[in-house]
Design an enzyme around this catalytic site. Sequence first.
Site, PDB file in Angstrom:
ATOM      1  CB  CYS A   1      -3.253  34.534  13.451  1.00  0.00           C
ATOM      2  SG  CYS A   1      -3.530  36.050  12.574  1.00  0.00           S
ATOM      3  CD  GLU A   2      -0.705  27.975  15.489  1.00  0.00           C
ATOM      4  OE1 GLU A   2      -1.933  28.142  15.277  1.00  0.00           O
ATOM      5  OE2 GLU A   2      -0.214  26.891  15.797  1.00  0.00           O
TER       6      GLU A   2
ATOM      7  NE  ARG B   1       4.214  15.442   5.816  1.00  0.00           N
ATOM      8  CZ  ARG B   1       5.513  15.277   5.796  1.00  0.00           C
ATOM      9  NH1 ARG B   1       6.278  16.148   5.207  1.00  0.00           N
ATOM     10  NH2 ARG B   1       6.054  14.220   6.352  1.00  0.00           N
TER      11      ARG B   1
ATOM     12  CD  GLU C   1      -2.574  -1.185   2.669  1.00  0.00           C
ATOM     13  OE1 GLU C   1      -3.685  -1.734   2.676  1.00  0.00           O
ATOM     14  OE2 GLU C   1      -2.046  -0.685   3.685  1.00  0.00           O
ATOM     15  N   PRO C   2       1.605   1.506  -1.041  1.00  0.00           N
ATOM     16  CG  PRO C   2       2.668   1.549  -3.129  1.00  0.00           C
ATOM     17  CD  PRO C   2       1.779   0.700  -2.260  1.00  0.00           C
ATOM     18  N   GLY C   3       1.790   5.022  -0.580  1.00  0.00           N
ATOM     19  CA  GLY C   3       1.053   6.274  -0.783  1.00  0.00           C
ATOM     20  C   GLY C   3       2.034   7.385  -1.104  1.00  0.00           C
TER      21      GLY C   3
ATOM     22  CE1 TYR D   1       3.153  14.010  11.739  1.00  0.00           C
ATOM     23  CE2 TYR D   1       3.237  14.861   9.504  1.00  0.00           C
ATOM     24  CZ  TYR D   1       2.576  14.157  10.493  1.00  0.00           C
ATOM     25  OH  TYR D   1       1.359  13.606  10.227  1.00  0.00           O
TER      26      TYR D   1
HETATM   27  N1  LLP Z   1      -1.249   1.685   4.732  1.00  0.00           N
HETATM   28  C1  LLP Z   1      -1.583   2.037   5.989  1.00  0.00           C
HETATM   29  C2  LLP Z   1      -2.395   1.157   6.800  1.00  0.00           C
HETATM   30  C3  LLP Z   1      -1.161   3.274   6.498  1.00  0.00           C
HETATM   31  O1  LLP Z   1      -1.491   3.609   7.741  1.00  0.00           O
HETATM   32  C4  LLP Z   1      -0.383   4.135   5.684  1.00  0.00           C
HETATM   33  C5  LLP Z   1       0.041   5.440   6.180  1.00  0.00           C
HETATM   34  C6  LLP Z   1      -0.063   3.720   4.377  1.00  0.00           C
HETATM   35  C7  LLP Z   1      -0.507   2.480   3.940  1.00  0.00           C
HETATM   36  C8  LLP Z   1       0.727   4.573   3.423  1.00  0.00           C
HETATM   37  O2  LLP Z   1       2.004   4.848   3.874  1.00  0.00           O
HETATM   38  P1  LLP Z   1       3.026   5.670   2.935  1.00  0.00           P
HETATM   39  O3  LLP Z   1       3.407   4.773   1.787  1.00  0.00           O
HETATM   40  O4  LLP Z   1       2.318   6.869   2.462  1.00  0.00           O
HETATM   41  O5  LLP Z   1       4.152   5.981   3.831  1.00  0.00           O
HETATM   42  N2  LLP Z   1       0.607  12.303   7.827  1.00  0.00           N
HETATM   43  C9  LLP Z   1       1.925  11.672   7.876  1.00  0.00           C
HETATM   44  C10 LLP Z   1       1.906  10.293   7.276  1.00  0.00           C
HETATM   45  C11 LLP Z   1       0.982   9.337   7.976  1.00  0.00           C
HETATM   46  C12 LLP Z   1       0.954   7.995   7.324  1.00  0.00           C
HETATM   47  C13 LLP Z   1      -0.104   7.124   7.931  1.00  0.00           C
HETATM   48  N3  LLP Z   1      -0.262   5.847   7.327  1.00  0.00           N
HETATM   49  C14 LLP Z   1       2.916  12.579   7.148  1.00  0.00           C
HETATM   50  O6  LLP Z   1       2.545  13.646   6.699  1.00  0.00           O
HETATM   51  O7  LLP Z   1       4.085  12.247   7.062  1.00  0.00           O
END
Ligand code: LLP
Length: 436
Positions: free
Chosen positions: A360-361, A329, A289-291, A333
């Site tokens: 405003c922060e 972000r 599951e790459p995002g 983070y």
């Molecule tokens: N699958 C599951 C169950 C997840 O919880 C996530 C990300 C992914 C896949 C995708 O992961 P990726 O390939 O994108 O790393 N908001 C944070 C990132 C939170 C990611 C949460 N889960 C940021 O801005 O860095």
Amino acid sequence: MKIDVNGRGHLMIGGADAVELAKRFGTPLYVFDEARIRNMMRVYKSALDREYGGHGKVLYASKAFSCLAMYKIAQSEGLGADVVSGGEFYTAVSAGFPACDVCMHGNNKTLEELKYALDNKIGTVVLDSQIEADVLDVLAAERNIVQDVLIRINPGVEAHTHEYVQTAKTDSKFGFSVSDGAALRMTAHVAGKNSLRFMGYHCHIGSQIFEKQSFAAAASKVLDFMAIAKHAGYEAEVLNLGGGFGVWYNSDDPELGASDYEAFIKTVTDEIKRKCGELGLKLPYLELEPGRSIVGEAGTTLYTVGAIKEIPGIRKYVAVDGGMFENPRYALYKSKYTVLLAGRAGEKCTEKVTVAGKCCESGDIIAVDAPLPEAMTGDIMAVLTTGAYNYSMASNYNRNPVPPAVLVCDGEADYIVKPQTYEDMIRNDAIPERLK
Ligand code: LLP
């Protein structure tokens, strides 16, 4: 990262001049390079086909960037999708994405979300609590269906990433721990449900991870557990290893190319093959599951430089027309980005400035100590690698409209998210009678 600059010294994105895009669509603006998105999808898909005989599927983790067009792209590249809310699933379904190729996550899905998922024939639900299994079983029975489910387990692997995006350490709100027997108990619980079909396990160790071995270690631990579960009478067919592959944001990060992402897949699939041989397990159907690695580097945010404030001997603030409402972000983070002036992309950097937003922060910062040529009011600024978790985490803080997004392909740009208006901002506001 190698950036594309045209003869006028302007940053180019997907064959389009970034300064022209800013002029045409206004700023702040999210710009997505379609070819890069598609390329990463193909890299993953072909690597999985090659290294694992196609016995698996790449699911785009749509939390990174969810909108109708993204599901269209994922579908046309033959990917499935993962969703984490009714809203993401609704977006996928509205784009005509096949629901059977969607997998739903969430540690606390609501009753409405589960009903909506079943009513729209979602492919898989990833269970994250016993109560959810009980509720889903009843809902599935009421609909006369048997719902495919995975169980989210926590193998206890700690990957090197920001604490908030690390998910599979033992102290986590996600998943059933393997070490204390919770994962096996949950498996038995699910196997006893008439309207749930136990398919296998899911785990996700975190995000923005560069160590291939972390994924192999997670795979290995889950497979050890799968052997235990098989021995107990529960054979898993599916292994979903989540996402998490890192991307380049700034000079601290490695720059990865297609071959590096292929190497991630190969490391994981080699380990699965080795381990299954050792444990006498049949190869599971593998889901990834790459995002971030699909959309992160494909995205750039364009801003217009406004106020500039120099505090002698301390720092220079260069303020832009965006901020934490469209990129939270740094605030969340302390993430580091690479910043450049889109109209003067070839110029040497002569100073280090702090790029501030307009909220405003004081913590509303986009980048600290960013090397830049001397920025002037009116310059178009580009912040790179903003494709993942920027738009998707945007808000209307200070009642700033969420910026629009355009998709660029061969120099042509089209809206994929239209601009929010001030009217949109008050659309759901209501005034009780007594206040009128
Ligand atoms: N699958 C599951 C169950 C997840 O919880 C996530 C990300 C992914 C896949 C995708 O992961 P990726 O390939 O994108 O790393 N908001 C944070 C990132 C939170 C990611 C949460 N889960 C940021 O801005 O860095």
